[in-house]
Design a protein around this motif. Structure first.
Motif, PDB file in Angstrom:
ATOM      1  N   GLU A   1     -65.396  39.918   6.570  1.00 12.22           N
ATOM      2  CA  GLU A   1     -64.553  40.804   7.417  1.00 12.22           C
ATOM      3  C   GLU A   1     -64.296  39.934   8.682  1.00 12.22           C
ATOM      4  OE1 GLU A   1     -67.540  44.058   8.483  1.00 12.22           O
ATOM      5  OE2 GLU A   1     -67.282  44.676   6.613  1.00 12.22           O
ATOM      6  N   TRP A   2     -65.027  39.086   8.888  1.00 10.36           N
ATOM      7  CA  TRP A   2     -64.636  38.052  10.085  1.00 10.36           C
ATOM      8  C   TRP A   2     -63.495  37.245   9.555  1.00 10.36           C
ATOM      9  CZ3 TRP A   2     -65.148  32.795  10.207  1.00 10.36           C
ATOM     10  CH2 TRP A   2     -64.656  32.289  11.613  1.00 10.36           C
TER      11      TRP A   2
ATOM     12  N   GLN B   1     -60.360  39.430   9.895  1.00 15.13           N
ATOM     13  CA  GLN B   1     -60.023  39.727  11.096  1.00 15.13           C
ATOM     14  C   GLN B   1     -59.240  38.509  11.897  1.00 15.13           C
ATOM     15  OE1 GLN B   1     -63.328  41.518  12.847  1.00 15.13           O
ATOM     16  NE2 GLN B   1     -63.380  43.423  11.502  1.00 15.13           N
TER      17      GLN B   1
ATOM     18  N   ARG C   1     -70.123  40.733   5.845  1.00 18.04           N
ATOM     19  CA  ARG C   1     -69.835  40.216   7.571  1.00 18.04           C
ATOM     20  C   ARG C   1     -68.810  39.318   7.534  1.00 18.04           C
ATOM     21  NH1 ARG C   1     -75.296  41.740   8.427  1.00 18.04           N
ATOM     22  NH2 ARG C   1     -75.840  39.534   8.658  1.00 18.04           N
TER      23      ARG C   1
END
Length: 392
Positions: free
Chosen positions: A383-384, A387, A380
């Motif tokens: 991914e953060w 992004q 996670r």
């Protein structure tokens, strides 16, 4: 040897604290006394002061007229800086001589009125600040020194204010009560913190924190980190990066009361060299054994590091030396920033911590990164980072 900086505003009772510490066995180096000695009659220091400010600052006996000099420099920053350029190097040199002459097992207390103003806090293992309400200080200056109230107010205004001193204080000694109460506070500090801290520094004994208990968020954790980081930077030299990491680096997060700090090093060989000795001398000895960050991932990777801990029994600290750009270094920064950015993630993280403490308190902290929740969190977080364009 333990080096303690002692400071406080004029009229705060700093001298009373210094006297009590001396009675308990500390070696007190009084900067005010040294400052008078370096401008005594016949000294080069006095000659330079007269050359800078004229013989108006001399009394009839040829000694420095401190009141006349004070009238010239207080309120005039340029004049004050000229005076400090003359006296401060001489005071520092003499103080260094006295410290060097102290026994190897001494608690050396440097009584420095302008410790905060001249940025000396990082050079000590611990900074003690004596704080007293301004009305009480004004009354003491009038009663004990016969100082005119307007002059007393001017002297107080020329020094750092309470907020600035408090920011530099590892220990804040509030002196609004009786002399007996002040002595009791100093005695407890001497017995419970200064003596064991000195022994730990001398023996290079690191106090390994006992982590399982969770504490409520402490709004002073960032300020505590800042003081510790300044000492670490001073000891490390150069421009090595220092970061607040771990749970106490996330505002509002319930966490073990341990300040985790990451020191970025070029290599583990650098961590094992003279840097390790400098950190130990500054109060951060190395913990023995092999250390690594080992998340539970399919590749079973181990991220080697070195770990030091604080020698101060009053402030649990873990100092992680990780190589710049390494996976462990990046993970510590990414996890911190992801937790700071996501309230829901903080809540989930806290629940994992609480579950571990409840089920296996003896291994809660060691087991945190190995918990399966962190396998998912690692993905996670990556991914953060992708992004948001996060960079360490």
């Amino acid at each position: 040897m333990l080096k303690v900086g002692l400071t406080g505003g004029i009229g705060s009772g700093k001298s009373a604290v210094a006297s009590r510490l001396a009675a308990l066995g500390a070696v007190v180096v009084d900067s005010d006394r040294i400052a008078r000695a370096v401008v005594a009659p016949g000294t080069e220091g006095l000659a330079e002061v007269v050359a800078a400010f004229s013989d108006r600052v001399l009394g009839d006996d040829g000694a420095l007229d401190r009141a006349a000099l004070g009238a010239l420099v207080f309120g005039d920053e340029a004049a004050r800086r000229r005076l400090e350029a003359i006296t401060h190097p001489r005071v520092r040199a003499r103080a260094a001589e006295l410290v060097a002459a102290a026994p190897a097992d001494a608690v050396v207390v440097n009584d420095v009125p302008l410790l905060v103003e001249v940025g000396l806090a990082p050079t000590y293992h611990l900074v003690l600040v004596v704080q007293t309400a301004v009305p009480t200080r004004l009354a003491r200056l009038s009663r004990d020194r016969g100082m005119d109230p307007a002059e007393a107010e001017r002297r107080i205004a020329a020094q750092a204010d309470d907020a600035r001193r408090e920011a530099a204080a590892d220990v804040l000694l509030v002196n609004d009560g009786t002399r007996s109460e002040l002595h009791d506070t100093v005695d407890d500090l001497w017995r419970d913190r200064l003596l064991p801290y000195e022994r730990n520094v001398r023996e290079r004994h690191a106090v390994r924190p006992d982590r399982p208990a969770l504490a409520e968020p402490d709004p002073t954790w960032p300020a505590q980190y800042a003081r510790l980081a300044a000492r670490i930077r001073h000891a490390a030299g150069g421009d090595l990066r220092v970061d607040h990491v771990g749970s106490t680096a996330v505002p509002g997060l319930t966490a073990p009361d341990v300040i985790d700090i990451q020191l970025t090093v070029p290599s583990l060989a650098e961590a094992d060299g003279p840097l390790a000795d400098r950190l130990a001398e500054a109060g951060f000895p190395r913990l023995p054994g092999e250390w690594w960050d080992a998340p539970r991932r399919v590749d079973r990777v181990h991220w080697a590091k070195r770990v030091h801990a604080g020698a101060d029994p009053g402030r649990p600290v873990l100092l992680h030396l990780r190589v710049a750009g390494s996976a462990g270094w990046r993970h510590a920064l990414l996890m911190r920033d992801h937790l700071r950015a996501d309230p829901a993630l903080r809540a989930a993280y806290l629940q994992v911590k609480r579950d571990l403490v409840a089920t296996a308190p003896e291994s809660a902290e060691r087991g945190t990164l190995a918990d399966p929740w962190f396998d998912e969190e690692h993905l996670r977080a990556e991914e953060w980072a992708a992004q948001t364009g996060w960079r360490p």
